[in-house]
Design an enzyme around this catalytic site. Structure first.
Site, PDB file in Angstrom:
ATOM      1  N   GLY A   1       0.804  -1.224   0.000  1.00  0.00           N
ATOM      2  CA  GLY A   1       0.000   0.000   0.000  1.00  0.00           C
ATOM      3  C   GLY A   1       0.827   1.259   0.000  1.00  0.00           C
ATOM      4  N   THR A   2       0.142   2.404  -0.197  1.00  0.00           N
ATOM      5  CA  THR A   2       0.762   3.712   0.032  1.00  0.00           C
ATOM      6  C   THR A   2       1.670   4.254  -1.064  1.00  0.00           C
ATOM      7  OG1 THR A   2       0.755   3.420   2.404  1.00  0.00           O
ATOM      8  CG2 THR A   2       2.315   5.002   1.557  1.00  0.00           C
ATOM      9  N   THR A   3       1.518   5.536  -1.319  1.00  0.00           N
ATOM     10  CA  THR A   3       2.563   6.292  -2.003  1.00  0.00           C
ATOM     11  C   THR A   3       2.796   7.572  -1.209  1.00  0.00           C
ATOM     12  OG1 THR A   3       1.820   5.482  -4.148  1.00  0.00           O
ATOM     13  CG2 THR A   3       3.276   7.396  -4.155  1.00  0.00           C
TER      14      THR A   3
ATOM     15  N   SER B   1       4.113   1.183  -2.215  1.00  0.00           N
ATOM     16  CA  SER B   1       3.913   0.310  -3.381  1.00  0.00           C
ATOM     17  C   SER B   1       3.753   1.107  -4.669  1.00  0.00           C
ATOM     18  CB  SER B   1       2.682  -0.566  -3.150  1.00  0.00           C
ATOM     19  OG  SER B   1       1.572   0.256  -2.841  1.00  0.00           O
TER      20      SER B   1
END
Lengths: 217, 282
Positions: free
Chosen positions: B68-70, B205
């Site tokens: 997850g996540t940027t 990610s």
């Protein structure tokens, strides 16, 4: 046969109190006072590096006089106490009252049972939402705490300063007015023209309210 | 009669070191006790991993990006911009649409996080306090490089958790209040390496897509507005390609968290301003 020398407990306490009082009052004075704009902390201090005034937490500040090594240890312990409490619970749960209690216990324990009492006097101040919510705790070398007054004068020869403060302080003083009063109170103690150290716990600040000032306002 | 315990008077300026000595129970999983193991679940896994077991786990931990996540950061003329999406995932489900991943570390530093939420949030909280504690005790803040090294040390002590797949990776951006010009950016790996990046960096990610986008969009000598626009564009690109990254949701008024650090310090960009910039983007 030799007998141990008998010294009455009153005499022991008196000797320790005299020793600690002399040590704490040898240095230049400091004070904390509640104003309309926040809590002003001020001290006579020719040193730029060895501070007498410090931030403890969001709304809590610290001022001390006496032996630097001793009140510096208390200052750092106070920051640790506040940070630990704020981290374990919440930032709003850190109060001057709690810290004043911890300091009083520590200083009183040293006064009665350590080889040498601490030669310090400490003020713990908290800025509130209104001036009514401000708190100034004054802790002396024997661990006695007082919070009756909206200001505290530490160290030195406080007689002249106390009168100046009693006459000059009123609720609603602005920061510049309080600065003038602080200068008069600290200056009344004599000792020549030395540098001042000052900071304010700003009322209404979000988060950390401690602001160091270049001079007494 | 007792006062504050002896540990309160020990020398040192680190809050974490103090917690280790005084209240290890309060110091939860984010930073394991020195030399010991993290106190998190799975007693079988809690024994010290052997060298043979560590190698593949370490490879996996360093090569797989946190799920997850940027979160990205890019330097511009007067400082640095950090931006992070708002999605939190739990397996194939969305756990939250409005989680925040970018925070002020102190007045002149922003920290963004990717990885396991509980650990990441605790890491940030502890790091914020560590910087504040140092500043109060010493009377002056750490240098920016000092802040990056301190964060690297904290990551090193959570390596064992990372080996078990419980990693959190930060991104640090800020500026020295005294210095002029663009801000500085530090990226980290799970083993506690700190790497200063030129111009831009990203974690999570969607980092790959965001970096590709930033490479084309950024203007190192551009204005804050141009940098924010580039950051939003990069996040939008990442959200298009990566399921772990959420895009802006104007219908619900959910926008990425975008923060700017310039000579005035850390400031979060208001959603209203982001909404306008988004209007120009699409």
């Amino acid at each position: 046969m030799t007998y141990p020398l008998y010294v009455p407990p009153e005499q022991i306490i008196k000797d320790r109190a005299d020793f600690a009082r002399r040590g704490a009052r040898r240095g230049l004075p400091a004070l904390a006072l509640s104003t309309a704009d926040g809590v002003l902390l001020a001290a006579r201090n020719p040193s730029r590096a060895l501070r007498k005034i410090s931030e403890i937490y969001d709304k809590v500040g610290f001022a001390a006089v006496g032996k630097w090594s001793e009140f510096e240890a208390l200052r750092v312990a106070g920051i640790r106490y506040a940070d630990l409490r704020g981290y374990s619970y919440d930032r709003v749960d850190v109060t001057a009252r709690g810290l004043a209690g911890a300091y009083a216990q520590t200083i009183a324990a040293a006064f009665t049972s350590d080889p040498k009492p601490l030669e310090v006097e400490v003020a713990v101040a908290q800025v509130g939402e209104t001036q009514m919510d401000d708190a100034v705790f004054h802790i002396t070398f024997d661990g006695a705490v007082s919070d009756e007054l909206p200001w505290a004068v530490l160290g030195g020869a406080p007689a002249g300063a106390h009168e100046t403060m009693t006459e000059g302080w009123r609720p609603g003083l602005t920061l510049p007015e309080a600065g003038e009063l602080a200068r008069a109170a600290l200056g009344a103690l004599g000792g020549g023209e030395t540098a001042f150290e000052a900071a304010v716990l700003t009322r209404g600040a979000v988060g950390r309210s401690f602001v160091r000032l270049a001079a007494i306002p | 009669m007792t006062g504050l315990p002896r540990e309160f008077f020990a020398p040192g300026n680190s809050f974490i070191d103090f917690l280790r000595a005084q209240a290890p129970d309060v110091l939860a999983a984010a930073v394991a006790p020195a030399g010991g193991q993290a106190t998190l679940a799975a007693p079988a896994a809690a024994s010290a991993p052997t060298a043979a077991a560590v190698a593949p786990a370490l490879t996996a931990a360093t090569q797989t990006p946190p799920t997850g996540t940027t979160v990205l950061a890019l330097a511009y003329r007067d400082g640095v911009i950090m931006a992070g999406d708002r999605r939190a995932t739990q397996g194939h489900q969305i756990a939250s649409r409005e989680i925040e991943k970018v925070f002020p570390a102190d007045r002149f530093t922003a920290i963004g996080i990717a990885g396991v939420a509980g650990i990441a949030v605790q890491l940030v909280r502890l790091y914020q306090l560590e910087l504040e504690h140092y500043e109060k005790v010493e009377g002056a803040p750490l240098s920016l490089t000092g802040k990056a090294n301190r964060l690297a040390t904290m990551l090193r002590s959570q390596l064992e958790l990372a080996l078990r797949g419980l990693a959190a990776l930060p991104l640090l951006a800020g500026r020295d209040p005294a210095a002029d010009g663009p801000g500085r950016i530090f990226a980290f790996d799970v083993t506690g390496g700190a790497y200063e990046e030129r111009e831009f960096a990203a974690v999570g990610s969607g980092a790959l897509f965001a970096k590709g986008s930033l490479k084309k969009l950024r203007k190192p000598q551009g204005t804050a507005r141009a940098a924010i626009r580039a950051a939003l564009g990069a996040l939008a690109d990442a959200a298009e390609e990566d399921t772990g990254t959420g895009g802006a949701d104007p219908a619900r008024s959910i926008y990425p968290v975008v923060a700017r650090v310039d000579q005035r310090g850390y400031a979060r960009i208001p959603d209203g301003e982001l909404a306008k910039l988004y209007g120009g983007l699409t």
